[in-house]
Design an enzyme around this catalytic site. Sequence first.
Site, mmCIF file in Angstrom:
data_model
loop_
_atom_site.group_PDB
_atom_site.id
_atom_site.type_symbol
_atom_site.label_atom_id
_atom_site.label_comp_id
_atom_site.label_asym_id
_atom_site.label_seq_id
_atom_site.Cartn_x
_atom_site.Cartn_y
_atom_site.Cartn_z
ATOM 1 N N HIS A 116 1.826 4.565 -2.834
ATOM 2 C CA HIS A 116 1.966 5.865 -2.649
ATOM 3 C C HIS A 116 3.265 6.591 -3.032
ATOM 4 C CE1 HIS A 116 -1.867 6.305 -0.881
ATOM 5 N NE2 HIS A 116 -1.770 5.686 0.221
ATOM 6 N N HIS A 176 0.820 -1.047 0.001
ATOM 7 C CA HIS A 176 0.034 0.028 0.150
ATOM 8 C C HIS A 176 0.834 1.300 -0.036
ATOM 9 C CE1 HIS A 176 -3.604 2.305 0.941
ATOM 10 N NE2 HIS A 176 -2.831 3.170 1.592
ATOM 11 N N GLU A 177 1.822 1.573 1.156
ATOM 12 C CA GLU A 177 2.662 2.463 0.881
ATOM 13 C C GLU A 177 3.506 2.716 0.006
ATOM 14 O OE1 GLU A 177 1.824 4.974 2.912
ATOM 15 O OE2 GLU A 177 0.337 3.570 4.358
#
Length: 428
Positions: free
Chosen positions: A25, A21-22
Site C-alpha cells: 500500500h 501487505h502494508e
Amino acid sequence: MSYLVTIIAFIIVFGVLVTVHEYGHMFFAKRAGIMCPEFAIGMGPKIFSFRKNETLYTIRLLPVGGYVRMAGDGLEEPPVEPGMNVKIKLNEENEITHIILDDHHKFQQIEAIEVKKCDFKDDLFIEGITAYDNERHHFKIARKSFFVENGSLVQIAPRDRQFAHKKPWPKFLTLFAGPLFNFILALVLFIGLAYYQGTPTSTVEQVADKYPAQQAGLQKGDKIVQIGKYKISEFDDVDKALDKVKDNKTTVKFERDGKTKSVELTPKKTEKKLTKVSSETKYVLGFQPASEHTLFKPIVFGFKSFLIGSTYIFTAVVGMLASIFTGGFSFDMLNGPVGIYHNVDSVVKAGIISLIGYTALLSVNLGIMNLIPIPALDGGRILFVIYEAIFRKPVNKKAETTIIAIGAIFMVVIMILVTWNDIRRYFL
C-alpha cells in the site's frame, strides 16, 4: 521451549505477512505522491517507533493487523481554525514550518498569533494578529510543515498530497497493492522452496509401505515412463495420468538398469483435506519422487505451486461466502490469530520448510481475503474507486466514511467471534 519457538515463529510469520501487505500500500501511495504519516505493524498501544522522512514507523502491541495511515483518507480536519491562539515558527523565507498547539515543546524564537483566516489544503497560509505588535499579518505555510502537539509532529498535507484527491487509477493501485504484494511474496517463497528442495521427477526415490508401488515391486531408481496409455516425462504427468486412470487396474511401465519393464497395479484413492471447507480426491501409487536441481524448472514449478494453492484457497473462500446464503456457514471455516497460532504450532514441528510453505499459503489467503468486497477491507474500498471511475465523481465522503466504519465494526465483531471459536476449539 516448544511454546517459545511457536510464539517466535508466529510473530515472524505475522510480521512478514503484514509488513509486506502494508508496504505494498505505502509503496504505491508514495509513488502517487500521497503522504503517509504512519506505517504500523500491529494494533493497540505503541511499543516502538522511529521516524524516517515524513513517515512514522511503529510496532504496536496486538498482532491482529496493521495499517498505513494516508493523508486525506478520512474526515479528519486540521486542528487549527479561526479564533484559536497558536504559536508559529518561521524559516528564513518567513514561511511557517511549525504550528505549535500547546506548551509541550522545545522550540525557540517562535511567534504567538491569534488566527483570523487559514487554509491548510490549497493556498497554505495563516492570517492573524501577532502578539508582539498587535498587527494583522499574512504568513505562507511551507510545503513541508508540521502541527506540533504533545511533542509529536504531524506533517501538514496539502490537497495534492491527499488520497481522496487523487485520480481513480492511482487510488486503485494503492489499494490493490497490498494483496498484490502478498501474492508476490507467496510466489517468491514457492520458487525459493523449489530451488532449495529441487523439482520432483518421475524417478522413484522411496516407496511407501502397503501402497500399490511397493506391492507391485517398484524400487528406488525406477523411472516411470508410462501409466496406462499416458506417456510420462515428468512428475506432473504422473498426477495427470492417475487422475484419468483413477482406481482402475492399469499397466505401469518403468525403466530399471536400462531396461523397460511393466507391472499391473491399482492406484489407491485418497482424500486430502485442503482447508476447513474443501478437500481433494487423489489417486496415488505411493512413492516419493526423486528431485533434480536445475536452473529454470524451479521457476515453473514455483508458478505451478502458486497457481494450485491460489485456486484451492479462492475456491474455499468462494465456498465459504456461498455458505452464508445457503445455510451451511460455520465459524470453523475461519481462522483468527489463535487458529493461526495453533496451525503454526503444528507446522513448526514439521520443520522450517513446512513453515515456509505454510507462510506462502497464508500470504495467498491474506491477499484473497482482503479482496472480499467488505467496506473495511481493500476489496470494499476498491468498489468505491470503481464507482468513481464509472460515474466520474467520488462517493460522498461522509457516506463512504460511515460505510467503512460500519464495515470495520462488522469485522471487529467477526474477529471476536472467530477468536472465541478458535479458543473453544483448540484450548477448551
